[in-house]
Design an enzyme around this catalytic site. Sequence first.
Site, PDB file in Angstrom:
ATOM      1  N   LYS A  56      -2.082   8.988 -21.189  1.00 19.48           N
ATOM      2  CA  LYS A  56      -1.626  10.347 -21.439  1.00 19.48           C
ATOM      3  C   LYS A  56      -0.282  10.571 -20.749  1.00 19.48           C
ATOM      4  O   LYS A  56      -0.036   9.869 -19.777  1.00 19.48           O
ATOM      5  CB  LYS A  56      -2.629  11.385 -20.947  1.00 19.48           C
ATOM      6  CG  LYS A  56      -3.212  11.214 -19.540  1.00 19.48           C
ATOM      7  CD  LYS A  56      -2.342  11.139 -18.317  1.00 19.48           C
ATOM      8  CE  LYS A  56      -1.412  12.260 -17.969  1.00 19.48           C
ATOM      9  NZ  LYS A  56      -0.718  12.022 -16.676  1.00 19.48           N
TER      10      LYS A  56
ATOM     11  N   TYR B 130      -3.798  18.078 -18.922  1.00 24.61           N
ATOM     12  CA  TYR B 130      -5.227  18.165 -18.576  1.00 24.61           C
ATOM     13  C   TYR B 130      -5.749  19.588 -18.785  1.00 24.61           C
ATOM     14  O   TYR B 130      -6.896  19.781 -19.201  1.00 24.61           O
ATOM     15  CB  TYR B 130      -5.457  17.772 -17.113  1.00 24.61           C
ATOM     16  CG  TYR B 130      -5.249  16.315 -16.811  1.00 24.61           C
ATOM     17  CD1 TYR B 130      -6.268  15.393 -17.028  1.00 24.61           C
ATOM     18  CD2 TYR B 130      -4.055  15.851 -16.296  1.00 24.61           C
ATOM     19  CE1 TYR B 130      -6.090  14.047 -16.736  1.00 24.61           C
ATOM     20  CE2 TYR B 130      -3.856  14.506 -15.999  1.00 24.61           C
ATOM     21  CZ  TYR B 130      -4.880  13.614 -16.224  1.00 24.61           C
ATOM     22  OH  TYR B 130      -4.693  12.284 -15.944  1.00 24.61           O
TER      23      TYR B 130
HETATM   24  P1  NAD Z   1       4.266   4.094 -12.245  1.00 26.82           P
HETATM   25  O1  NAD Z   1       5.666   4.574 -12.095  1.00 26.82           O
HETATM   26  O2  NAD Z   1       3.459   3.859 -11.020  1.00 26.82           O
HETATM   27  O3  NAD Z   1       4.262   2.735 -13.102  1.00 26.82           O
HETATM   28  C1  NAD Z   1       5.037   2.601 -14.272  1.00 26.82           C
HETATM   29  C2  NAD Z   1       5.113   1.136 -14.643  1.00 26.82           C
HETATM   30  O4  NAD Z   1       5.991   1.013 -15.754  1.00 26.82           O
HETATM   31  C3  NAD Z   1       5.674   0.257 -13.527  1.00 26.82           C
HETATM   32  O5  NAD Z   1       4.958  -0.952 -13.492  1.00 26.82           O
HETATM   33  C4  NAD Z   1       7.100  -0.014 -13.972  1.00 26.82           C
HETATM   34  O6  NAD Z   1       7.606  -1.256 -13.502  1.00 26.82           O
HETATM   35  C5  NAD Z   1       6.963  -0.009 -15.493  1.00 26.82           C
HETATM   36  N1  NAD Z   1       8.204   0.298 -16.199  1.00 26.82           N
HETATM   37  C6  NAD Z   1       8.654  -0.375 -17.262  1.00 26.82           C
HETATM   38  N2  NAD Z   1       9.810   0.134 -17.682  1.00 26.82           N
HETATM   39  C7  NAD Z   1      10.122   1.123 -16.855  1.00 26.82           C
HETATM   40  C8  NAD Z   1      11.223   2.017 -16.779  1.00 26.82           C
HETATM   41  N3  NAD Z   1      12.236   1.995 -17.664  1.00 26.82           N
HETATM   42  N4  NAD Z   1      11.223   2.934 -15.792  1.00 26.82           N
HETATM   43  C9  NAD Z   1      10.193   3.002 -14.906  1.00 26.82           C
HETATM   44  N5  NAD Z   1       9.125   2.177 -14.945  1.00 26.82           N
HETATM   45  C10 NAD Z   1       9.091   1.235 -15.907  1.00 26.82           C
HETATM   46  O7  NAD Z   1       3.533   5.105 -13.213  1.00 26.82           O
HETATM   47  P2  NAD Z   1       1.960   5.367 -13.357  1.00 26.82           P
HETATM   48  O8  NAD Z   1       1.570   6.461 -12.429  1.00 26.82           O
HETATM   49  O9  NAD Z   1       1.235   4.102 -13.309  1.00 26.82           O
HETATM   50  O10 NAD Z   1       1.924   5.994 -14.840  1.00 26.82           O
HETATM   51  C11 NAD Z   1       1.938   5.185 -16.000  1.00 26.82           C
HETATM   52  C12 NAD Z   1       1.248   5.920 -17.135  1.00 26.82           C
HETATM   53  O11 NAD Z   1      -0.098   6.193 -16.745  1.00 26.82           O
HETATM   54  C13 NAD Z   1       1.851   7.298 -17.473  1.00 26.82           C
HETATM   55  O12 NAD Z   1       1.725   7.529 -18.844  1.00 26.82           O
HETATM   56  C14 NAD Z   1       0.985   8.273 -16.691  1.00 26.82           C
HETATM   57  O13 NAD Z   1       0.964   9.568 -17.244  1.00 26.82           O
HETATM   58  C15 NAD Z   1      -0.357   7.594 -16.813  1.00 26.82           C
HETATM   59  N6  NAD Z   1      -1.268   7.950 -15.723  1.00 26.82           N
HETATM   60  C16 NAD Z   1      -2.509   8.383 -16.064  1.00 26.82           C
HETATM   61  C17 NAD Z   1      -3.404   8.762 -15.087  1.00 26.82           C
HETATM   62  C18 NAD Z   1      -4.774   9.206 -15.483  1.00 26.82           C
HETATM   63  O14 NAD Z   1      -5.499   9.699 -14.636  1.00 26.82           O
HETATM   64  N7  NAD Z   1      -5.170   9.023 -16.733  1.00 26.82           N
HETATM   65  C19 NAD Z   1      -3.039   8.696 -13.745  1.00 26.82           C
HETATM   66  C20 NAD Z   1      -1.769   8.219 -13.419  1.00 26.82           C
HETATM   67  C21 NAD Z   1      -0.888   7.854 -14.431  1.00 26.82           C
END
Ligand code: NAD
Length: 366
Positions: free
Chosen positions: A136, A222
Amino acid sequence: MNDREAFSRRSFLKTLSVGTGALALMPTLQSFLPQGKKLGIALVGLGGYSRGQLAPALLETQHCYLAGLVTGTPSKADEWSKKYNIPDKNIYNYSNFDDIANNPAIDIVYVVLPVSMHKEFTIRAAKAGKHVICEKPMALNAAECTEMIAACKKANRMLSIGYRLHFDPHNMEMMRLGQKNIYGKITALDTGNGFVYRGDPNAWRLKKALSGGGALMDMGVYSIQGTRYTLGQEPLFVTATEQKTNNDLFKEVDETITWQMEFSGGLITTGKTSYNNNWGYLKATAEKGQFALEPAFGYGGIKGSTHLGVMNMQNINQQAAQMDDFALCVLNKKPTRVPGEEGLKDLKVIDAIYRSIASGKKEKIG
Ligand code: NAD
């Protein structure tokens, strides 16, 4: 540092691991399970959510396991392959990702990237013949969601959104109480979700091109979901306003948004989201009672109550339950309860909220 200052996204969203509850939710599908078959999942993007929640949850799942990795960072590939025992043949980067088509060990691709990359990787995964879970918010806007749904249909692959709360017993109880009018019709609903952003000022979440927006896309989704699934109805109109106190940090994206959504029959619900307030509640008032969750949307222990007292619900490993359910849906060729269409409905509301902020008027949704 006091509690409030110590509050961070990660601690707010801390995993509570009680994996067995997941199975109790799906007796029907389970009974059709081909014996012993576990589907292979490849995580695309090894950031905070994959590392902290999804990979650990995949050690608890019964019907799927972590089989592959897709990452742009070779050092992460090394570290993860050792930690999770992933063979080199199941590790891809963003350029050679399409070769995953030739890898029968991967059944499902889970897209856990910045929002601007969801559409591309969902479509590439479907074209490679893989079923897809996409995090999401589903995409930057409703038009992108429509393209993703069409691509998965064309490839005859299933698409699901990472809406883990559809597998959480507390949120499922809100759905039951609201949709079945257990305490009569809902007469008011209020929800808020947000946290005080103390992360990297240069993170993708604060860059509009990568995130599509701020608190609304990340946390407000959410509240929109919660409103829709508690009522079991789709909103028709929305009126929204934005408040900003930190123009430097939130130069490109929204900080705080409040909205009113209108439903057929005249019900008006209220909602808010923020990167500058610690909110997390979903409260419904019905003709003959109240029911509410607070905290409502995280995974560090949801609490619920009704006018009769505390909801007696278990906190489970939501991610394990969500992924196991999708694996069972794929194995049994059954529709998922959280298909791409669910993500599309939320993005239609989000698009209308941004339109209302821009126009200063009530906007039609969809
Ligand atoms: P994060 O920033 O911790 O991780 C992002 C990942 O994408 C990293 O591994 C990064 O290296 C990679 N990436 C690739 N290209 C990139 C770019 N151009 N810029 C930045 N990062 C890049 O993010 P996250 O918190 O893991 O979130 C990722 C996804 O998961 C999002 O869609 C977020 O909304 C979702 N999420 C969902 C929940 C949930 O409870 N369902 C919780 C957290 C995150």
